[in-house]
Design a protein around this motif. Sequence first.
Motif, mmCIF file in Angstrom:
data_model
loop_
_atom_site.group_PDB
_atom_site.id
_atom_site.type_symbol
_atom_site.label_atom_id
_atom_site.label_comp_id
_atom_site.label_asym_id
_atom_site.label_seq_id
_atom_site.Cartn_x
_atom_site.Cartn_y
_atom_site.Cartn_z
ATOM 1 N N THR A 174 12.254 8.016 -41.284
ATOM 2 C CA THR A 174 11.991 6.719 -41.916
ATOM 3 C C THR A 174 10.730 6.790 -42.769
ATOM 4 N N LEU A 175 9.660 7.361 -42.226
ATOM 5 C CA LEU A 175 8.430 7.539 -43.009
ATOM 6 C C LEU A 175 8.693 8.418 -44.233
ATOM 7 N N ASN A 176 9.578 9.396 -44.075
ATOM 8 C CA ASN A 176 9.894 10.290 -45.181
ATOM 9 C C ASN A 176 10.512 9.540 -46.357
ATOM 10 N N LYS A 177 11.209 8.456 -46.077
ATOM 11 C CA LYS A 177 11.843 7.674 -47.149
ATOM 12 C C LYS A 177 10.817 6.927 -48.000
ATOM 13 N N LEU A 178 9.574 6.846 -47.549
ATOM 14 C CA LEU A 178 8.533 6.254 -48.384
ATOM 15 C C LEU A 178 8.193 7.157 -49.562
ATOM 16 N N GLN A 179 8.746 8.363 -49.564
ATOM 17 C CA GLN A 179 8.567 9.285 -50.689
ATOM 18 C C GLN A 179 9.870 9.471 -51.478
ATOM 19 N N ASP A 180 10.851 8.603 -51.234
ATOM 20 C CA ASP A 180 12.122 8.681 -51.947
ATOM 21 C C ASP A 180 11.920 8.331 -53.425
ATOM 22 N N THR A 181 12.758 8.885 -54.295
ATOM 23 C CA THR A 181 12.654 8.598 -55.730
ATOM 24 C C THR A 181 13.119 7.179 -56.061
ATOM 25 N N ASP A 182 13.920 6.579 -55.195
ATOM 26 C CA ASP A 182 14.461 5.228 -55.411
ATOM 27 C C ASP A 182 13.518 4.198 -54.789
ATOM 28 N N GLY A 183 12.927 3.347 -55.630
ATOM 29 C CA GLY A 183 11.993 2.344 -55.140
ATOM 30 C C GLY A 183 12.595 1.383 -54.153
ATOM 31 N N SER A 184 13.877 1.076 -54.297
ATOM 32 C CA SER A 184 14.517 0.149 -53.362
ATOM 33 C C SER A 184 14.671 0.775 -51.979
ATOM 34 N N VAL A 185 14.870 2.095 -51.947
ATOM 35 C CA VAL A 185 14.929 2.801 -50.659
ATOM 36 C C VAL A 185 13.555 2.774 -49.988
#
Length: 609
Positions: A209-220
């Motif tokens: 979940t914390l890793n998704k704070l570095q996703d390229t998609d801002g909505s993610v």
Amino acid sequence: MVHQSAIASAATDADFGSLPEWDLSHLYPGIDSEAFKADMIKAEAECQAIAETYRGKLAELAQAADASLRLSEAVRRYERVEDLLGRLMSYAGLVYSGDTTDPVRAKFYGDTQERLTAASSELLFFGLELNRIDDAVMDKAMSNAPLAHFRPWIEDLRKDKPYQLEDSIEKLFHEKSVTGRSAWNRLFDETIAALRFNVRGEELAIEPTLNKLQDTDGSVRKDAAEALGKVFKANLRTFTLITNTLAKDKEISDRWRGFEDVADSRHLANRVEREVVEAMVSAVREAYPRLSHRYYALKAKWFGKDALDYWDRNAPLPKVEQRTITWNEARETVLGAYSAFSPRMAQIAERFFDEKWIDAPTRPGKAPGAFAHPTVPSAHPYVLLNYQGKPRDVMTLAHELGHGVHQVLAAPNGALMAPTPLTLAETASVFGEMLTFRRLLDQTADKVQRKAMLAAKVEDMLNTVVRQIAFYSFERKVHVERRNGELTADQLCDLWMSVQAESLGRAIRLGPGYETFWAYIPHFIHSPFYVYAYAFGDCLVNSLYGIYERSSEGFVDRYFALLSAGGTKHYSELLAPFGLNASDPAFWQIGLSMIERLIAELEEMEKAA
């Protein structure tokens, strides 16, 4: 029943390649092995035997004609059992960290901790009695071989002398730690590991979940941040109780021992003067506008915004290709950077890969984050990661391997003198990151990718320096306020938001949900005031690296001497060959100026675009 095969099974991911899991059989074949049981019995018996042989007699040995020989024999015996106790506890801790939600592992860890706490309570007299020996008598004994070998450890031990209590109280504190501080630590770990965060219908543990704070998609990123905040808020009662209890536990211990400031016990353990830490903290806080405020304003501009939402703080830059980095590529990148600095350094790091000292996959129940556990000098370190193929994961690998190299080099000092105070414990890790970053940067000609790399490095440095000093400020506020009574969840959230707003500046919008993010930081629970060591290490490494760039001749030898010293020398003595003096307030500006220069380079790239 958990066998070693269950602890170290093969792990493969289509995106990352084959991810290694550590082989803990180097310590013991399994949690139910005869070897572990035999060593536990041996440790308990030896602790009792040492107590029967030496309790109440160390002062007498110090007066003997052959005091140096007789005391050194006692210390060596004490050191051997400390190594054995450490091996047993390290194994239990590593097994447990592999899956903190497994009741079998949790019981094994808890039972081991209880037995070793009871056994080691028989050894408490040893350091207390050594410190009661007259200084002149002890100095005379230490002036001769073989006790002279242990002089650094004994002199370190004497620094604790003003804060020691009578034997029975020390024993009570020690034995009750199992049902006190250690139990609350375990509750925190198991609570965090069991949390699940619903991100777009997918139930995730905290690391993914914390890793998704570095996703390229801002909505993610937004959905992940909101999921984190929602679950943290639902569990605030538990986190608030843990925080209040441990802060009170520390206040009781500090009061009995006579520590004045809430962080003084940490400074003592780190063998660093309060004034030095305060000078560093002041320098960093004064630099907030020149560092974090300035950078995040620049990043917001890149995103076409006046301010970034908090979930975009570590977002990858827009219009920059993001790719998954395989495990083999990460390995070659870090080893290549280490080898370019020193083939010896790379050879030590390579052993971690070849001999299965690394546990890399993300698994349900596995301890979050990353660490390098030194275990004991008679064994070797182990590294835990949660590798997910991001550039930051490569830097984390470089960081933890730096710790591992440091621990291997310091091990020959023995169980009593191998451990490094936190003032220098982050040196090799942050230096390893810097070597890796510089190698990658030098190999990058593409301007867009170079900008992305510089930005990522600045963000890492801000997370290491600015963020950790903000954490330290938060902890100080919590522990000071706790002396006036329990803190409510709302009070803790307010304190958190105050230090975050100060450190991040107006270019980061701290919206609803972020106020609960203090709850998951493990350092607040496990090691109060540990966090400033990261800032200390980063500023120190920036200075060291500057010296290396200006004049590399002889640097590697001096650097290895620093790491190999372990805990045998004060940090001031180890920094002297580099011409560095951390007690000079100007010292901290050297490290901070490097971050400023990188931000300035990014600003120039923006102007030229």
